[in-house]
Each structure stands twice: as C-alpha cells, then as structure tokens.
Enzyme design. Structure first.
Site, PDB file in Angstrom:
ATOM      1  N   GLU A  80      -5.851  -4.709  10.285  1.00 41.26           N
ATOM      2  CA  GLU A  80      -4.821  -3.693  10.526  1.00 41.26           C
ATOM      3  C   GLU A  80      -5.133  -2.957  11.826  1.00 41.26           C
ATOM      4  O   GLU A  80      -5.888  -1.979  11.827  1.00 41.26           O
ATOM      5  CB  GLU A  80      -4.786  -2.695   9.367  1.00 41.26           C
ATOM      6  CG  GLU A  80      -4.420  -3.331   8.047  1.00 41.26           C
ATOM      7  CD  GLU A  80      -3.726  -2.338   7.119  1.00 41.26           C
ATOM      8  OE1 GLU A  80      -2.622  -2.630   6.693  1.00 41.26           O
ATOM      9  OE2 GLU A  80      -4.301  -1.264   6.862  1.00 41.26           O
ATOM     10  N   GLY A 113       2.029   2.444  10.776  1.00 40.30           N
ATOM     11  CA  GLY A 113       3.006   3.533  10.651  1.00 40.30           C
ATOM     12  C   GLY A 113       3.638   3.949  11.967  1.00 40.30           C
ATOM     13  O   GLY A 113       4.270   4.994  12.047  1.00 40.30           O
ATOM     14  N   LYS A 117       0.078   4.306  -0.330  1.00 36.18           N
ATOM     15  CA  LYS A 117      -0.539   5.527   0.215  1.00 36.18           C
ATOM     16  C   LYS A 117      -0.260   6.716  -0.713  1.00 36.18           C
ATOM     17  O   LYS A 117      -0.214   6.539  -1.926  1.00 36.18           O
ATOM     18  CB  LYS A 117      -0.035   5.774   1.643  1.00 36.18           C
ATOM     19  CG  LYS A 117      -0.166   4.504   2.500  1.00 36.18           C
ATOM     20  CD  LYS A 117       0.042   4.733   3.966  1.00 36.18           C
ATOM     21  CE  LYS A 117      -0.136   3.398   4.686  1.00 36.18           C
ATOM     22  NZ  LYS A 117      -0.183   3.512   6.117  1.00 36.18           N
ATOM     23  N   SER A 148       3.056  -1.940  10.333  1.00 38.82           N
ATOM     24  CA  SER A 148       4.496  -1.998  10.590  1.00 38.82           C
ATOM     25  C   SER A 148       5.139  -3.350  10.248  1.00 38.82           C
ATOM     26  O   SER A 148       6.021  -3.815  10.967  1.00 38.82           O
ATOM     27  CB  SER A 148       4.791  -1.587  12.041  1.00 38.82           C
ATOM     28  OG  SER A 148       4.370  -0.249  12.249  1.00 38.82           O
ATOM     29  N   GLU A 205      -7.096   4.896   7.458  1.00 36.67           N
ATOM     30  CA  GLU A 205      -6.842   6.310   7.135  1.00 36.67           C
ATOM     31  C   GLU A 205      -8.026   6.907   6.383  1.00 36.67           C
ATOM     32  O   GLU A 205      -8.320   8.092   6.523  1.00 36.67           O
ATOM     33  CB  GLU A 205      -5.534   6.439   6.326  1.00 36.67           C
ATOM     34  CG  GLU A 205      -4.329   6.199   7.230  1.00 36.67           C
ATOM     35  CD  GLU A 205      -3.100   5.649   6.532  1.00 36.67           C
ATOM     36  OE1 GLU A 205      -3.040   5.660   5.293  1.00 36.67           O
ATOM     37  OE2 GLU A 205      -2.190   5.187   7.255  1.00 36.67           O
ATOM     38  N   ASN A 217       0.871  -1.175   0.000  1.00 38.38           N
ATOM     39  CA  ASN A 217       0.000   0.000   0.000  1.00 38.38           C
ATOM     40  C   ASN A 217       0.908   1.226   0.000  1.00 38.38           C
ATOM     41  O   ASN A 217       1.490   1.562   1.035  1.00 38.38           O
ATOM     42  CB  ASN A 217      -0.902  -0.030   1.243  1.00 38.38           C
ATOM     43  CG  ASN A 217      -1.700   1.250   1.409  1.00 38.38           C
ATOM     44  OD1 ASN A 217      -1.795   2.058   0.478  1.00 38.38           O
ATOM     45  ND2 ASN A 217      -2.272   1.445   2.594  1.00 38.38           N
ATOM     46  N   HIS A 252      -9.722   1.386   4.436  1.00 39.11           N
ATOM     47  CA  HIS A 252      -8.467   1.557   5.183  1.00 39.11           C
ATOM     48  C   HIS A 252      -8.716   2.524   6.342  1.00 39.11           C
ATOM     49  O   HIS A 252      -9.485   3.481   6.207  1.00 39.11           O
ATOM     50  CB  HIS A 252      -7.383   2.088   4.245  1.00 39.11           C
ATOM     51  CG  HIS A 252      -6.027   2.056   4.883  1.00 39.11           C
ATOM     52  ND1 HIS A 252      -5.608   3.017   5.761  1.00 39.11           N
ATOM     53  CD2 HIS A 252      -5.017   1.147   4.799  1.00 39.11           C
ATOM     54  CE1 HIS A 252      -4.389   2.706   6.190  1.00 39.11           C
ATOM     55  NE2 HIS A 252      -4.007   1.577   5.622  1.00 39.11           N
TER      56      HIS A 252
HETATM   57  P1  PGA Z   1       2.555   0.476   7.654  1.00 43.40           P
HETATM   58  O1  PGA Z   1       1.138   0.667   6.936  1.00 43.40           O
HETATM   59  O2  PGA Z   1       3.148  -0.833   7.126  1.00 43.40           O
HETATM   60  O3  PGA Z   1       3.373   1.658   7.237  1.00 43.40           O
HETATM   61  O4  PGA Z   1       2.308   0.402   9.114  1.00 43.40           O
HETATM   62  C1  PGA Z   1       0.268  -0.407   6.719  1.00 43.40           C
HETATM   63  C2  PGA Z   1      -1.016   0.082   6.078  1.00 43.40           C
HETATM   64  O5  PGA Z   1      -1.505   1.154   6.462  1.00 43.40           O
HETATM   65  O6  PGA Z   1      -1.580  -0.567   5.168  1.00 43.40           O
END
Ligand code: PGA
Length: 249
Positions: free
Chosen positions: A167, A173, A11, A213, A97, A9, A95
């Site tokens: 998630e 993140g 983003k 992460s 976000e 992903n 997601h």
């Molecule tokens: P991250 O993001 O690996 O940077 O924690 C995962 C995601 O949001 O899909």
C-alpha cells in the site's frame, strides 16, 4: 496458482447496525463468487455481527489490528485469543495508519506477526513507501526493510499462508492510484525479497495484494497484473454495490 484475495478495510467506519445492513445487501451480490477469496476487516465492535452474518458464506472476517501479548494490563487493547474466540480468521498488521498515527514500528509489527501465527490467525502484513521515499528513489529499499524487519524469525512453512498488502502511502485515501506497472514492479520487489528471506517456494505461494484508492473503475487493470494477487480496499469497500463490483472485476 495463487487464489486472488479481495479484502475490505473499513477503518473507523460503521456501527454494528450499519455493518449488518451492509452485509444484508452485499452477501447476495457475491453469493456464487468462487474465483476470489473475500475478506472483511470491520472495526472491533462490528466483529461479532459480521462473523454471525457471514457464517456459512464465502466471506471471512478479520480484525484491523491486535496486541501481541497473550493478555495483561494493556488498557484499550485486544489480544489475539480474543479475536480468535470471536471466530475471526485473519488480522491486518502494520497498516500505514497504525504506523503513522499510533507509532507502530517494524519491531512491534514483527511481534504481532509471530503472535498471529501462533494463534492460527492469518496475517495480512501491510507495507509501502511515502511519496518522499518514492521521489528519492528509495521505494525498493523501504520495501526491503519492511520485509526484513517484519519477517524476522518467521519460518518458511508458517509464512506460506499469509498475505502481504503493498500500500503506497501516497495512494491511500488520496484518489491517486499506483499505475498497474508501478504496482506490478513493487510486488515483484516484495516477492524477490520474500524469496531471498524465506525461499522461492514460499515466495511463489504468498499472495501480495495492492491497496490505495482501488475503485470499481481501476480494479480490473490493477488486478490483471500477473504479480498482483488481489486488492485491499478502503473507501470503496464501504458501499456494498461498489465493493461487489470490485470483487467481480
Ligand atoms: P483506500 O484505503 O482504498 O481508501 O485508499 C486503502 C487502505 O488503507 O487499506
């Protein structure tokens, strides 16, 4: 047997030129890799470049979001048929976000899920709890609610192809990864809910990915959990070497 899925992903990172550069480096690194399905979710503006570059390869491309309507006066939005017309095969939905910063609710996500299935796009449905919810012992309840609301009206055979990504929001993140045991247990709760809503057979076929992460250093321990069918990788997917290492965990 569920074929594992390793998904990137990206983003809101990478221009089309940077996407091209990534793929030139990445594709040869995974060219003979057959054990896992490899998915890439670049930004909308990178879709054409990524689809052209991955043609004939073992990497499939999807969008990070879409609107549920067929078309219409929705300035700034992208429809399922637009994504499909470019040659994308998958779409990320719900997601955290999108939920947190853009007000997406389970109801909206359910509409998007139906639209994706209608257009033959494979949805990757994301869900997960916040730190407050986990600390209050509400993880199972939150996952149950996400499953119930997002899967409303979905028929079992349509659901077999799709993918769920667990998630935990506190792990995205932040550098804090769920332990393999925490991930395994959450996946077990999700699969149990899916079995309850759509039947055992569908639940046994749906792939449930872990996201939050994931890095080359922790991928193996997470992915060796029997309930974990792959990973959705944000930060560590932006570098071709790092993402290839995760693919080959
Ligand atoms: P991250 O993001 O690996 O940077 O924690 C995962 C995601 O949001 O899909």
């Amino acid at each position: 047997m569920r074929k594992p899925v390793i998904a990137a992903n990206w983003k809101m990172y990478k221009t089309p030129a940077q996407a091209q550069e990534f793929l030139q480096a990445f594709l040869p690194l995974v060219a003979n890799h057959k054990r896992d399905e490899i998915l890439l979710f670049p930004s909308y503006v990178d879709l054409s470049v990524a689809i052209a570059a991955t043609k004939g390869s073992n990497v499939s491309v999807g969008a990070q979001n879409m609107h549920y309507a067929e078309e219409g006066a929705y300035t700034g939005e992208i429809s399922p048929s637009m994504i499909k017309a470019l040659g994308a095969t998958h779409v990320l939905l719900g997601h955290s976000e999108r939920r947190e910063y853009f007000g997406e609710t389970d109801e909206i996500i359910n509409k998007k899920l139906h639209a994706a299935l209608h257009h033959g796009l494979t949805p990757v449905l994301c869900m997960g709890e916040t730190l407050e919810e986990r600390d209050a012992g509400k993880t199972e309840e939150v996952l149950l609610r996400h499953c119930q609301e997002a899967l409303k009206g979905v028929v079992p055979h349509a659901a077999e192809s799709f993918i769920i990504a667990y998630e935990p929001i506190w792990a995205i993140g932040t550098g804090k990864t769920a332990t393999p045991e925490i991930a395994g247990l959450a996946h077990f709760h999700i699969r149990t809910q899916v079995a309850h809503l759509l039947g055992r057979q569908t639940a046994d076929r749906i792939r449930i990915l872990y996201g939050g992460s994931v890095k080359p250093e922790n991928a193996c321990a997470l992915l060796n959990q029997p309930e974990v069918d792959g990973a959705l990788v944000g930060g560590a997917s932006l570098d071709p070497q790092s993402f290839a290492k995760i693919v080959k965990y």
